[in-house]
Every structure is written in structure tokens, then in C-alpha cells.
Design a protein around this motif. Structure first.
Motif, mmCIF file in Angstrom:
data_model
loop_
_atom_site.group_PDB
_atom_site.id
_atom_site.type_symbol
_atom_site.label_atom_id
_atom_site.label_comp_id
_atom_site.label_asym_id
_atom_site.label_seq_id
_atom_site.Cartn_x
_atom_site.Cartn_y
_atom_site.Cartn_z
ATOM 1 N N ALA A 92 0.836 -1.208 0.000
ATOM 2 C CA ALA A 92 0.000 0.000 0.000
ATOM 3 C C ALA A 92 0.870 1.257 0.000
ATOM 4 O O ALA A 92 0.564 2.234 -0.690
ATOM 5 C CB ALA A 92 -0.935 -0.009 1.208
ATOM 6 N N PHE A 93 1.963 1.226 0.760
ATOM 7 C CA PHE A 93 2.883 2.366 0.784
ATOM 8 C C PHE A 93 3.493 2.585 -0.597
ATOM 9 O O PHE A 93 3.521 3.707 -1.100
ATOM 10 C CB PHE A 93 3.972 2.136 1.834
ATOM 11 C CG PHE A 93 5.049 3.185 1.826
ATOM 12 C CD1 PHE A 93 4.769 4.482 2.218
ATOM 13 C CD2 PHE A 93 6.339 2.869 1.429
ATOM 14 C CE1 PHE A 93 5.767 5.458 2.212
ATOM 15 C CE2 PHE A 93 7.339 3.832 1.426
ATOM 16 C CZ PHE A 93 7.052 5.127 1.818
ATOM 17 N N ARG A 94 3.958 1.522 -1.207
ATOM 18 C CA ARG A 94 4.565 1.650 -2.540
ATOM 19 C C ARG A 94 3.556 2.186 -3.553
ATOM 20 O O ARG A 94 3.877 3.056 -4.360
ATOM 21 C CB ARG A 94 5.103 0.308 -2.992
ATOM 22 C CG ARG A 94 6.340 -0.110 -2.213
ATOM 23 C CD ARG A 94 6.791 -1.438 -2.647
ATOM 24 N NE ARG A 94 6.835 -1.385 -4.108
ATOM 25 C CZ ARG A 94 7.587 -2.116 -4.856
ATOM 26 N NH1 ARG A 94 8.354 -3.011 -4.301
ATOM 27 N NH2 ARG A 94 7.589 -2.015 -6.156
ATOM 28 N N GLN A 95 2.341 1.661 -3.533
ATOM 29 C CA GLN A 95 1.323 2.117 -4.477
ATOM 30 C C GLN A 95 1.016 3.600 -4.253
ATOM 31 O O GLN A 95 0.903 4.369 -5.207
ATOM 32 C CB GLN A 95 0.058 1.283 -4.336
ATOM 33 C CG GLN A 95 -1.023 1.673 -5.320
ATOM 34 C CD GLN A 95 -2.256 0.814 -5.190
ATOM 35 O OE1 GLN A 95 -2.435 0.082 -4.215
ATOM 36 N NE2 GLN A 95 -3.128 0.907 -6.172
ATOM 37 N N TRP A 96 0.878 4.009 -3.003
ATOM 38 C CA TRP A 96 0.616 5.418 -2.690
ATOM 39 C C TRP A 96 1.749 6.285 -3.230
ATOM 40 O O TRP A 96 1.503 7.327 -3.836
ATOM 41 C CB TRP A 96 0.463 5.584 -1.179
ATOM 42 C CG TRP A 96 0.192 6.987 -0.752
ATOM 43 C CD1 TRP A 96 -1.021 7.605 -0.672
ATOM 44 C CD2 TRP A 96 1.168 7.950 -0.337
ATOM 45 N NE1 TRP A 96 -0.857 8.898 -0.240
ATOM 46 C CE2 TRP A 96 0.475 9.132 -0.020
ATOM 47 C CE3 TRP A 96 2.550 7.929 -0.200
ATOM 48 C CZ2 TRP A 96 1.120 10.280 0.428
ATOM 49 C CZ3 TRP A 96 3.198 9.070 0.240
ATOM 50 C CH2 TRP A 96 2.484 10.229 0.545
ATOM 51 N N CYS A 97 2.986 5.866 -2.998
ATOM 52 C CA CYS A 97 4.147 6.627 -3.494
ATOM 53 C C CYS A 97 4.117 6.731 -5.018
ATOM 54 O O CYS A 97 4.322 7.811 -5.581
ATOM 55 C CB CYS A 97 5.458 5.956 -3.060
ATOM 56 S SG CYS A 97 5.839 6.124 -1.312
ATOM 57 N N GLU A 98 3.880 5.620 -5.681
ATOM 58 C CA GLU A 98 3.891 5.592 -7.146
ATOM 59 C C GLU A 98 2.836 6.512 -7.735
ATOM 60 O O GLU A 98 3.093 7.210 -8.717
ATOM 61 C CB GLU A 98 3.722 4.165 -7.641
ATOM 62 C CG GLU A 98 4.939 3.304 -7.350
ATOM 63 C CD GLU A 98 4.712 1.818 -7.560
ATOM 64 O OE1 GLU A 98 3.613 1.421 -8.015
ATOM 65 O OE2 GLU A 98 5.634 1.049 -7.257
ATOM 66 N N THR A 99 1.648 6.543 -7.136
ATOM 67 C CA THR A 99 0.587 7.387 -7.683
ATOM 68 C C THR A 99 0.863 8.869 -7.465
ATOM 69 O O THR A 99 0.247 9.705 -8.112
ATOM 70 C CB THR A 99 -0.803 7.025 -7.099
ATOM 71 O OG1 THR A 99 -0.789 7.245 -5.693
ATOM 72 C CG2 THR A 99 -1.180 5.603 -7.429
ATOM 73 N N ARG A 100 1.792 9.172 -6.574
ATOM 74 C CA ARG A 100 2.126 10.568 -6.285
ATOM 75 C C ARG A 100 3.512 10.967 -6.782
ATOM 76 O O ARG A 100 3.992 12.054 -6.485
ATOM 77 C CB ARG A 100 2.023 10.820 -4.780
ATOM 78 C CG ARG A 100 0.573 10.888 -4.355
ATOM 79 C CD ARG A 100 0.380 10.578 -2.901
ATOM 80 N NE ARG A 100 -1.025 10.638 -2.551
ATOM 81 C CZ ARG A 100 -1.898 9.675 -2.811
ATOM 82 N NH1 ARG A 100 -1.528 8.576 -3.431
ATOM 83 N NH2 ARG A 100 -3.169 9.801 -2.460
ATOM 84 N N GLY A 101 4.161 10.074 -7.521
ATOM 85 C CA GLY A 101 5.476 10.377 -8.056
ATOM 86 C C GLY A 101 6.571 10.458 -7.001
ATOM 87 O O GLY A 101 7.568 11.141 -7.189
ATOM 88 N N ARG A 102 6.379 9.762 -5.903
ATOM 89 C CA ARG A 102 7.381 9.744 -4.830
ATOM 90 C C ARG A 102 8.127 8.420 -4.871
ATOM 91 O O ARG A 102 7.588 7.400 -5.290
ATOM 92 C CB ARG A 102 6.726 9.919 -3.465
ATOM 93 C CG ARG A 102 6.111 11.292 -3.293
ATOM 94 C CD ARG A 102 5.553 11.424 -1.891
ATOM 95 N NE ARG A 102 5.102 12.764 -1.641
ATOM 96 C CZ ARG A 102 5.802 13.663 -0.961
ATOM 97 N NH1 ARG A 102 6.974 13.364 -0.471
ATOM 98 N NH2 ARG A 102 5.301 14.861 -0.753
ATOM 99 N N CYS A 103 9.329 8.453 -4.403
ATOM 100 C CA CYS A 103 10.163 7.257 -4.403
ATOM 101 C C CYS A 103 9.950 6.472 -3.100
ATOM 102 O O CYS A 103 10.248 6.985 -2.022
ATOM 103 C CB CYS A 103 11.631 7.656 -4.541
ATOM 104 S SG CYS A 103 12.725 6.244 -4.665
ATOM 105 N N PRO A 104 9.441 5.243 -3.192
ATOM 106 C CA PRO A 104 9.216 4.462 -1.975
ATOM 107 C C PRO A 104 10.482 3.795 -1.428
ATOM 108 O O PRO A 104 10.527 3.420 -0.270
ATOM 109 C CB PRO A 104 8.201 3.416 -2.411
ATOM 110 C CG PRO A 104 8.467 3.217 -3.859
ATOM 111 C CD PRO A 104 8.900 4.573 -4.368
ATOM 112 N N LEU A 105 11.477 3.661 -2.257
ATOM 113 C CA LEU A 105 12.674 2.936 -1.843
ATOM 114 C C LEU A 105 13.909 3.519 -2.502
ATOM 115 O O LEU A 105 14.104 3.291 -3.698
ATOM 116 C CB LEU A 105 12.528 1.458 -2.223
ATOM 117 C CG LEU A 105 13.539 0.496 -1.637
ATOM 118 C CD1 LEU A 105 13.430 0.464 -0.110
ATOM 119 C CD2 LEU A 105 13.288 -0.902 -2.169
ATOM 120 N N PRO A 106 14.705 4.280 -1.843
ATOM 121 C CA PRO A 106 14.528 4.706 -0.455
ATOM 122 C C PRO A 106 13.588 5.907 -0.359
ATOM 123 O O PRO A 106 13.629 6.805 -1.194
ATOM 124 C CB PRO A 106 15.935 5.102 -0.019
ATOM 125 C CG PRO A 106 16.615 5.534 -1.278
ATOM 126 C CD PRO A 106 16.001 4.705 -2.384
#
Length: 122
Positions: free
Chosen positions: A36-50
Motif C-alpha cells: 500500500a505504501f509503494r502504491q501510494w508513493c507511485e501514484t504521487r510520483g514519490r520514491c518508496p525505496l529509499p
């Protein structure tokens, strides 16, 4: 903001869960929280890792706004921490910056009645 399409660590192949080291229910919880964190990041153009501390705090705020109970923030932080450690990248939840932002977030959530107030005498 980092363009996740240019981050080679972002691909699904790069996120490694150490199978067999977690109980099935724990692994399911980890997969749900980190996914869920990764999906949220991806939809907002944020990098989940790191991820950075702002991204983590913003995601926690989002989770609460979407109806997650306060107790879920512990699981979410654990999953993000584990995701980073398992992939050999710095853990954003252990930085002084994140800890300050999280404390401010927790204080706001307490004042609005979402997070429990600390027990007296502790």
C-alpha cells in the motif's frame, strides 16, 4: 521529488521479502502495508525505496485520513523500516528528522482525539 521510473531499486524484482523468516500472518501484514505504501508513493510520483521522512509522515497522515486506526501506524512504520533494511537502503524512520516530524504528527493526532493520550504517570 524523485522520478521513480528512473530509480532501478524501485522495481518489484528489487523488493526482497526474506521468505521463511516471518510467520504467514506477519508476512501477509508486511506485504499489505509495504504494498500500500509503494502504491501510494507511485501514484504521487514519490520514491518508496529509499523513501524520505516527509514521504513516510505524509503516507501515515493519508492512512489515518482514509480511516486506518491509530494502531495501524505502528505496523506501517515497521513495514517501511523492514522494506528499507531488507533492501540495504537507509531506513527513513530512524532519522532525527523523521522522529521530529512523527512526534509533531502524533501530537496533532492526540489533540484531535485520533491517537491515545499518554497514560498519566508514565
Amino acid at each position: 521529488m524523485t522520478d521513480i521510473s528512473k530509480n532501478p531499486r524501485q522495481s518489484d524484482d528489487s523488493v526482497q521479502v526474506h521468505r521463511g523468516k516471518l510467520k504467514p500472518a506477519t508476512e501477509t501484514r508486511y506485504a499489505k502495508c509495504s504494498g500500500a505504501f509503494r502504491q501510494w508513493c507511485e501514484t504521487r510520483g514519490r520514491c518508496p525505496l529509499p523513501a524520505d521522512g516527509d514521504t513516510v509522515v505524509n503516507y501515515l497522515h493519508h492512512a489515518i485520513a482514509e480511516g486506518a486506526p491509530w494502531s495501524a501506524t505502528k505496523d506501517i512504520r515497521w513495514a517501511i523500516r523492514r522494506m528499507h533494511r531488507d533492501n540495504g537502503v537507509p531506513d527513513p524512520t530512524q532519522t532525527p528528522y523523521f522522529k521530529k516530524r512523527y512526534k509533531d504528527f502524533e501530537t496533532r493526532m492526540r489533540s484531535s482525539g485520533i491517537a491515545p493520550k499518554p497514560e498519566e504517570g508514565k
